[in-house]
Design a protein around this motif. Structure first.
Motif, PDB file in Angstrom:
ATOM      1  N   LYS A 195       1.050  -1.041  -0.105  1.00 14.72           N
ATOM      2  CA  LYS A 195      -0.048   0.093   0.121  1.00 14.72           C
ATOM      3  C   LYS A 195       0.796   1.097   0.083  1.00 14.72           C
ATOM      4  O   LYS A 195       1.524   1.419   0.889  1.00 14.72           O
ATOM      5  CB  LYS A 195      -1.051   0.011   1.284  1.00 14.72           C
ATOM      6  CG  LYS A 195      -1.945  -1.309   1.084  1.00 14.72           C
ATOM      7  CD  LYS A 195      -2.842  -1.056   2.468  1.00 14.72           C
ATOM      8  CE  LYS A 195      -3.934   0.355   2.244  1.00 14.72           C
ATOM      9  NZ  LYS A 195      -4.804   0.324   3.468  1.00 14.72           N
ATOM     10  N   ILE A 196       0.593   2.184  -1.027  1.00 18.58           N
ATOM     11  CA  ILE A 196       1.476   3.104  -1.098  1.00 18.58           C
ATOM     12  C   ILE A 196       0.608   4.563  -1.210  1.00 18.58           C
ATOM     13  O   ILE A 196      -0.386   4.375  -1.806  1.00 18.58           O
ATOM     14  CB  ILE A 196       2.563   3.121  -2.569  1.00 18.58           C
ATOM     15  CG1 ILE A 196       3.336   1.839  -2.474  1.00 18.58           C
ATOM     16  CG2 ILE A 196       3.308   4.390  -2.770  1.00 18.58           C
ATOM     17  CD1 ILE A 196       3.853   1.592  -3.830  1.00 18.58           C
ATOM     18  N   LEU A 197       1.087   5.495  -0.375  1.00 18.99           N
ATOM     19  CA  LEU A 197       0.387   6.765  -0.199  1.00 18.99           C
ATOM     20  C   LEU A 197       1.324   7.789  -1.038  1.00 18.99           C
ATOM     21  O   LEU A 197       2.590   7.957  -0.559  1.00 18.99           O
ATOM     22  CB  LEU A 197       0.291   7.047   1.099  1.00 18.99           C
ATOM     23  CG  LEU A 197      -0.706   8.364   1.415  1.00 18.99           C
ATOM     24  CD1 LEU A 197      -2.065   8.102   0.817  1.00 18.99           C
ATOM     25  CD2 LEU A 197      -0.649   8.803   2.694  1.00 18.99           C
ATOM     26  N   VAL A 198       0.663   8.795  -1.967  1.00 16.98           N
ATOM     27  CA  VAL A 198       1.284   9.757  -2.387  1.00 16.98           C
ATOM     28  C   VAL A 198       0.430  11.054  -2.265  1.00 16.98           C
ATOM     29  O   VAL A 198      -0.654  11.143  -2.800  1.00 16.98           O
ATOM     30  CB  VAL A 198       1.742   9.384  -4.014  1.00 16.98           C
ATOM     31  CG1 VAL A 198       0.474   8.964  -4.870  1.00 16.98           C
ATOM     32  CG2 VAL A 198       2.460  10.509  -4.663  1.00 16.98           C
ATOM     33  N   PRO A 199       1.047  11.881  -1.410  1.00 15.44           N
ATOM     34  CA  PRO A 199       0.331  13.062  -1.404  1.00 15.44           C
ATOM     35  C   PRO A 199       1.022  14.047  -2.580  1.00 15.44           C
ATOM     36  O   PRO A 199       1.735  13.975  -3.172  1.00 15.44           O
ATOM     37  CB  PRO A 199       0.783  13.644  -0.243  1.00 15.44           C
ATOM     38  CG  PRO A 199       1.713  12.659   0.498  1.00 15.44           C
ATOM     39  CD  PRO A 199       2.050  11.769  -0.644  1.00 15.44           C
ATOM     40  N   VAL A 200      -0.252  14.726  -2.984  1.00 16.05           N
ATOM     41  CA  VAL A 200      -0.191  15.598  -4.221  1.00 16.05           C
ATOM     42  C   VAL A 200      -0.487  16.971  -3.969  1.00 16.05           C
ATOM     43  O   VAL A 200      -1.657  17.148  -3.330  1.00 16.05           O
ATOM     44  CB  VAL A 200      -0.883  15.126  -5.713  1.00 16.05           C
ATOM     45  CG1 VAL A 200      -0.104  13.630  -6.032  1.00 16.05           C
ATOM     46  CG2 VAL A 200      -2.161  14.676  -5.547  1.00 16.05           C
ATOM     47  N   ASP A 201      -0.093  18.026  -4.691  1.00 17.84           N
ATOM     48  CA  ASP A 201      -0.580  19.506  -4.592  1.00 17.84           C
ATOM     49  C   ASP A 201      -0.728  19.835  -5.678  1.00 17.84           C
ATOM     50  O   ASP A 201      -0.995  21.078  -5.980  1.00 17.84           O
ATOM     51  CB  ASP A 201       0.251  20.351  -3.549  1.00 17.84           C
ATOM     52  CG  ASP A 201       1.710  20.431  -4.293  1.00 17.84           C
ATOM     53  OD1 ASP A 201       2.091  19.920  -5.270  1.00 17.84           O
ATOM     54  OD2 ASP A 201       2.498  21.123  -3.506  1.00 17.84           O
ATOM     55  N   SER A 216       4.940  17.447  -7.266  1.00 26.45           N
ATOM     56  CA  SER A 216       4.009  16.281  -6.795  1.00 26.45           C
ATOM     57  C   SER A 216       3.693  15.390  -7.978  1.00 26.45           C
ATOM     58  O   SER A 216       3.515  14.204  -7.811  1.00 26.45           O
ATOM     59  CB  SER A 216       2.793  16.762  -6.083  1.00 26.45           C
ATOM     60  OG  SER A 216       1.870  17.394  -6.916  1.00 26.45           O
ATOM     61  N   ALA A 217       3.917  15.946  -9.355  1.00 30.12           N
ATOM     62  CA  ALA A 217       3.455  15.139 -10.380  1.00 30.12           C
ATOM     63  C   ALA A 217       4.817  14.044 -10.601  1.00 30.12           C
ATOM     64  O   ALA A 217       4.435  12.927 -10.810  1.00 30.12           O
ATOM     65  CB  ALA A 217       3.519  15.728 -11.530  1.00 30.12           C
TER      66      ALA A 217
END
Length: 147
Positions: free
Chosen positions: A6-12, A17-18
């Protein structure tokens, strides 16, 4: 080390973030892991001499619609790049705390996050979300230096 599931990637939604999303997709493909793209927003109240001004319900609704549209695009980009399973979350609150809390509650194995490369006064005033996430996360955090 056990493979990531399980991987979490926060993006703004910035170019930095891309790049983090692209790296997270690579990990997700390599480990056949579920990927969650998360965006945390923190509505700002405006201070005036007469008091504080907050978003109206209409403005907040428009903001949420725009953020959901951007989040859907980020998820679609991850799917198009080959991520085996992609989910998205839109959270509200203090950004670093929400990311850390989401990762802990969701039992994520890895957080992939970009930095903005601020130094000096910019770092002092803005702080670093990535730095706070690294300090408080209960799982490994991969940081990628932004441009």
């Amino acid at each position: 080390m056990a493979p990531f599931k399980k991987i979490l990637v926060p993006v703004d939604f910035s170019p930095s973030s891309a790049a983090a999303l692209s790296a997270a997709v690579d990990f997700a493909k390599r480990y056949d892991a579920a990927l969650t793209v998360v965006h945390v927003y923190q509505p700002v109240d405006f201070g005036l001499p007469e008091g504080f001004v907050s978003y109206t319900p209409v403005q907040l609704s428009e903001l949420l619609a725009a953020l959901n549209k951007q989040l859907d695009k980020a998820k679609a980009d991850a799917v198009a790049a080959g991520a085996p399973q992609v989910d998205g979350k839109l959270l509200q609150g203090v950004i670093a705390s929400e990311i850390v809390g989401c990762a802990k509650e969701g039992k994520y194995d890895l957080i992939v996050i970009s930095t903005h490369g601020r130094t000096g006064v910019g770092h002092l005033l803005m702080g670093s979300v990535a730095e706070k996430v690294v300090r408080h996360a209960t799982c490994p955090v991969l940081t990628l230096r932004g441009s």
